[in-house]
Scaffold this active site. Structure first.
Site, short mmCIF file in Angstrom:
data_model
loop_
_atom_site.label_atom_id
_atom_site.label_comp_id
_atom_site.label_asym_id
_atom_site.label_seq_id
_atom_site.Cartn_x
_atom_site.Cartn_y
_atom_site.Cartn_z
N ARG A 106 49.20 38.38 49.09
CA ARG A 106 49.61 39.13 47.94
C ARG A 106 50.24 40.45 48.35
O ARG A 106 50.15 40.91 49.44
CB ARG A 106 48.29 39.82 47.28
CG ARG A 106 47.34 40.56 48.06
CD ARG A 106 47.28 41.95 47.66
NE ARG A 106 46.62 42.71 48.51
CZ ARG A 106 46.85 43.47 49.64
NH1 ARG A 106 48.06 43.18 50.12
NH2 ARG A 106 46.03 44.21 50.26
N ARG A 119 43.14 58.58 47.23
CA ARG A 119 41.97 58.52 47.59
C ARG A 119 41.78 58.79 49.14
O ARG A 119 40.88 59.70 49.34
CB ARG A 119 41.19 57.11 47.45
CG ARG A 119 39.71 57.09 47.90
CD ARG A 119 39.47 55.62 47.47
NE ARG A 119 40.11 54.30 47.32
CZ ARG A 119 40.49 53.68 48.56
NH1 ARG A 119 39.83 53.90 49.51
NH2 ARG A 119 41.33 52.56 48.36
N ASP A 135 47.91 47.45 54.83
CA ASP A 135 47.55 46.37 54.05
C ASP A 135 48.28 46.35 52.69
O ASP A 135 48.01 45.69 51.74
CB ASP A 135 46.04 46.47 53.57
CG ASP A 135 45.48 47.59 52.58
OD1 ASP A 135 46.37 48.68 52.66
OD2 ASP A 135 44.59 47.79 51.97
N HIS A 183 40.06 39.85 60.77
CA HIS A 183 41.16 40.38 60.12
C HIS A 183 42.19 40.85 61.20
O HIS A 183 41.63 41.31 62.67
CB HIS A 183 40.71 41.58 59.68
CG HIS A 183 40.00 41.56 58.51
ND1 HIS A 183 39.71 42.68 57.31
CD2 HIS A 183 39.52 40.48 57.82
CE1 HIS A 183 39.35 42.01 56.40
NE2 HIS A 183 38.70 41.04 56.82
N GLU A 202 48.70 42.54 56.86
CA GLU A 202 47.33 42.21 57.14
C GLU A 202 46.94 40.77 57.01
O GLU A 202 47.35 40.35 55.99
CB GLU A 202 46.30 43.08 56.26
CG GLU A 202 45.08 42.85 56.51
CD GLU A 202 44.04 43.41 55.52
OE1 GLU A 202 43.25 44.18 55.98
OE2 GLU A 202 44.31 43.35 54.44
N ALA A 214 33.16 35.85 49.88
CA ALA A 214 33.78 37.04 49.57
C ALA A 214 34.26 37.08 48.25
O ALA A 214 34.42 38.38 47.72
CB ALA A 214 35.06 37.18 50.66
#
Length: 303
Positions: A106, A119, A135, A183, A202, A214
């Site tokens: 993605r 954020r 990411d 990861h 990532e 998950a």
């Protein structure tokens, strides 16, 4: 290579669509005013924002810069997925079994990038975003067994054009909520018309059981807007333990079948019956049964 300590939050692989380079309407309206539509609208309805000619040119330039900024990440995903697909096809053709169950990727949407830099307090410049956000490009490799996650990780990262910047092993060191995955932040060159650019990707390596857990956890957090009842959190932790036990059991069975398979021999004797050889098809059926188990469990939870 040193594995870093576990982070405080889970990095999820969102099911975002690839960056759409065609969703900005640059055509003038009939009343000669210019309207902006597309991903930079945020929560506003397309057509709500009216710009002057100068403002429109400025936003149009930003759109072009954003497109150029996102392209290397899209191409980096293409390069990593090609590498994994090559390994996948090689295993299918010349090896006993394929450890890679499936591959997904993605590209983070512009809205998600803006939300994250807001954020985290990241400076809203392309250079700062490139340095801070790791990411934007994401690839997930789902493997058959826990040992396969490390094998595929090693096979990928041994390639000379890939640099491993960071590894977080949530398989050996699960998060408190039960999350497991391996990861890695990788850096890969992308060769553009202006020259090579190094891009961060990532990569997540996990088993089918880890991926199922998950995915369910992500849906629950989304449904409750992250304010999940404690009862469900407790059940998720129990489910994580169950998924981990299933992974261990299935891998043990897989290893035993391999040992029996390698030990089976054909004895040419009129007084000795030929021992049946356990084929790769049996191993595949074992994996298929596990996939069906999780699919049925997912349908049950959805209903």
């Amino acid at each position: 290579m040193l594995f870093t300590e576990q982070a405080s939050t889970v990095t999820t692989m969102d099911t975002e669509d690839p960056f759409d380079m065609q969703n900005l309407d640059t055509s003038p309206e009939k009343d000669s005013q210019l309207s902006l539509k597309g991903p930079f609208m945020g929560t506003r309805t397309p057509g709500d924002l009216t710009l002057s000619e100068e403002e429109f040119d400025s936003v149009k330039m930003l759109r072009t810069e954003f497109t150029r900024f996102m392209m290397p990440y899209k191409f980096a995903i293409d390069e990593v997925t090609t590498k994994i697909s090559i390994l996948q096809e090689e295993f299918s053709l010349v090896h006993d079994y394929n450890p890679i169950e499936h591959l997904s990727s993605r590209l983070k949407s512009p809205e998600s990038i803006v939300e994250k830099i807001t954020r985290t307090g990241c400076e809203p410049s392309f250079e700062s975003i490139r340095h801070t956000l790791h990411d934007i490009a994401g690839v997930r490799i789902t493997c058959s067994f826990v040992s396969d996650t490390y094998k595929v990780f090693d096979m990928l990262t041994r390639q000379k054009d890939i640099v491993v910047l960071e590894v977080k092993d949530y398989i050996k060191h699960p998060k408190p909520n039960g999350y497991k995955s391996l990861h890695a932040i990788l850096e890969i060159p992308v060769f553009m018309s202006t020259g090579p650019e190094t891009v961060k990707v990532e990569a997540q390596f996990r088993t089918i059981a880890m991926d199922f857990w998950a995915s369910l956890e992500h849906k629950i957090y989304y449904k409750y807007n992250r304010d999940v009842p404690s009862r469900l959190l407790d059940e998720l932790r129990v489910a994580a333990t169950t998924a981990s036990q299933l992974d261990s059991t299935m891998e043990r069975l897989h290893d035993e079948v391999k040992m029996l398979d390698s030990a089976s021999i054909t004895v040419s004797s009129p007084h000795t019956r030929e021992q049946p050889r356990l084929s790769d098809a049996l191993l595949k059926n074992l994996n298929d049964a596990r996939v069906r188990f999780f699919s049925q469990a997912a349908e049950h939870n959805t209903n």
